[in-house]
Scaffold this active site. Structure first.
Site, short mmCIF file in Angstrom:
data_model
loop_
_atom_site.label_atom_id
_atom_site.label_comp_id
_atom_site.label_asym_id
_atom_site.label_seq_id
_atom_site.Cartn_x
_atom_site.Cartn_y
_atom_site.Cartn_z
N ALA A 63 0.79 -1.26 0.08
CA ALA A 63 0.01 0.00 0.08
C ALA A 63 1.02 1.29 -0.01
O ALA A 63 1.91 1.21 0.48
CB ALA A 63 -0.82 -0.02 1.17
N GLY A 108 0.72 -4.98 1.11
CA GLY A 108 -0.56 -5.03 0.15
C GLY A 108 -0.17 -5.87 -1.05
O GLY A 108 -0.94 -6.47 -1.52
N GLU A 111 -0.54 -9.36 -0.06
CA GLU A 111 -2.06 -9.65 0.42
C GLU A 111 -2.86 -9.75 -0.85
O GLU A 111 -3.71 -10.62 -1.06
CB GLU A 111 -2.50 -8.48 1.16
CG GLU A 111 -1.86 -8.47 2.46
CD GLU A 111 -1.99 -7.21 3.31
OE1 GLU A 111 -1.84 -5.94 2.88
OE2 GLU A 111 -2.19 -7.34 4.62
N GLU A 131 4.95 -4.56 7.59
CA GLU A 131 4.06 -3.56 8.44
C GLU A 131 4.58 -3.29 9.65
O GLU A 131 4.33 -2.12 10.15
CB GLU A 131 2.59 -3.96 8.40
CG GLU A 131 1.94 -3.65 7.02
CD GLU A 131 1.89 -4.68 6.12
OE1 GLU A 131 2.75 -5.94 6.73
OE2 GLU A 131 1.21 -4.91 5.03
#
Ligand code: CAA
Length: 264
Positions: A63, A108, A111, A131
């Protein structure tokens, strides 16, 4: 579409996330474009979807950290929901999906790959959930899907330590199904997608539904889920064509197996 390119070859669609200057990081616009690209797929003709990243360095580097850096608690939660809603849509798409992981698949990015049914990786691929090093948890399903895919022990080790792993380790722990030299990755993903697309689409979709829904049920309920989906294939043209072809082949063993399944 700005950050996402869609190409269709026969019954296979290839969706490429195209923001190479930021290693294909997912900001809100990329998420919106990805959502629109998924919504725009014609599921009457597309039977398998490949998702990859532009360039030869990164699938998706996570992200967008710049965008996230100033979010409030409520905005952070909303950003997580935006990604989660999209990735759940991909996970529950009726057709099979293949992530062709052509480089970094971090945060992300990992993910996104895990919301696909199958992950194939290039030799230079790097996977991880960095993260905790950024002061946040994984936010687009990483804590849930990684533990389900590779088991809670190894997933917790990777998430708590924020350690990235290379393609060979991802293969060993079962995060990816196969590893290819970079230039062979997309052709291999397309070949697998075409093989899947050549099988009876009603049956393939029912298999995806049976596996996904069954994994969330106890075994007694899960086998009933399978029974119902098994039953739903009967009386379809595809079932008649598939079984008819097999029986015909028995009479004439020289007959080449080729059934043009109709999706009916
Ligand atoms: N967000 C925003 N920009 C990113 C990015 C990200 N996740 N990852 C890379 N970029 C940008 C860099 O800022 C850089 O931009 P500029 O050229 O404008 O400076 C460009 O992409 C190239 O990156 P690097 O110069 O860092 O390239 P590198 O080869 O030296 O390193 C890398 C590559 C190891 C992937 C490194 O970029 C990196 O660590 N990126 C961040 C990875 C990360 O932490 N991802 C998780 C994000 S959090 C998340 O995803 C939360 C969630 O679950 C929803």
């Amino acid at each position: 579409m700005g950050y996402v390119n869609v190409e269709t070859e026969g019954a296979v669609a290839v969706l490429t996330i195209d923001r190479p200057k930021a290693l294909n990081a997912l900001n809100s616009e990329v998420l919106d474009d990805l959502n629109a690209a998924i919504d725009g797929l014609d599921l009457d003709t597309v039977r398998c979807l490949v998702i990859t990243g532009a360039g030869d360095k990164s699938f998706v580097a996570g992200a967008d950290i710049g965008e996230m850096s100033t979010l409030s608690k409520a905005e952070g939660e909303a950003f997580g929901k935006k990604g989660n809603d999209l990735f759940r849509k991909i996970e529950t798409l009726p057709i099979p999906t293949i992530a062709a992981v052509n480089g970094f698949a971090l945060g992300g990015g990992n993910e996104l790959s895990m919301s696909c049914d199958i992950r194939l990786a290039a030799e230079n691929a790097v996977f991880g959930q960095p993260e905790t090093g950024l002061g946040i948890t994984p936010g687009f399903g990483g804590t849930q899907r990684l533990a389900r895919l590779i088991g809670p022990g190894y997933a917790k080790q990777l998430v708590y330590s924020a350690r990235n792993i290379k393609a060979d380790e991802a293969l060993r722990v079962g995060l990816v199904n196969a590893v290819y030299p970079q230039e062979e990755l997309l052709p291999a993903a397309k070949k697998l997608a075409a093989t899947i697309a050549g099988n009876a689409p009603i049956a393939v979709r029912a298999c995806k539904k049976a596996i996904n829904e069954g994994l969330e049920q106890n075994m007694d309920d899960a086998i009933v889920t399978e029974e119902k989906l098994f039953g739903s294939c009967f009386e379809t043209e595809d079932q008649r064509a598939g079984m008819g072809n097999f029986l015909k082949k028995k009479d004439d063993p020289t007959k080449v197996r080729h059934v043009a399944f109709q999706n009916k």
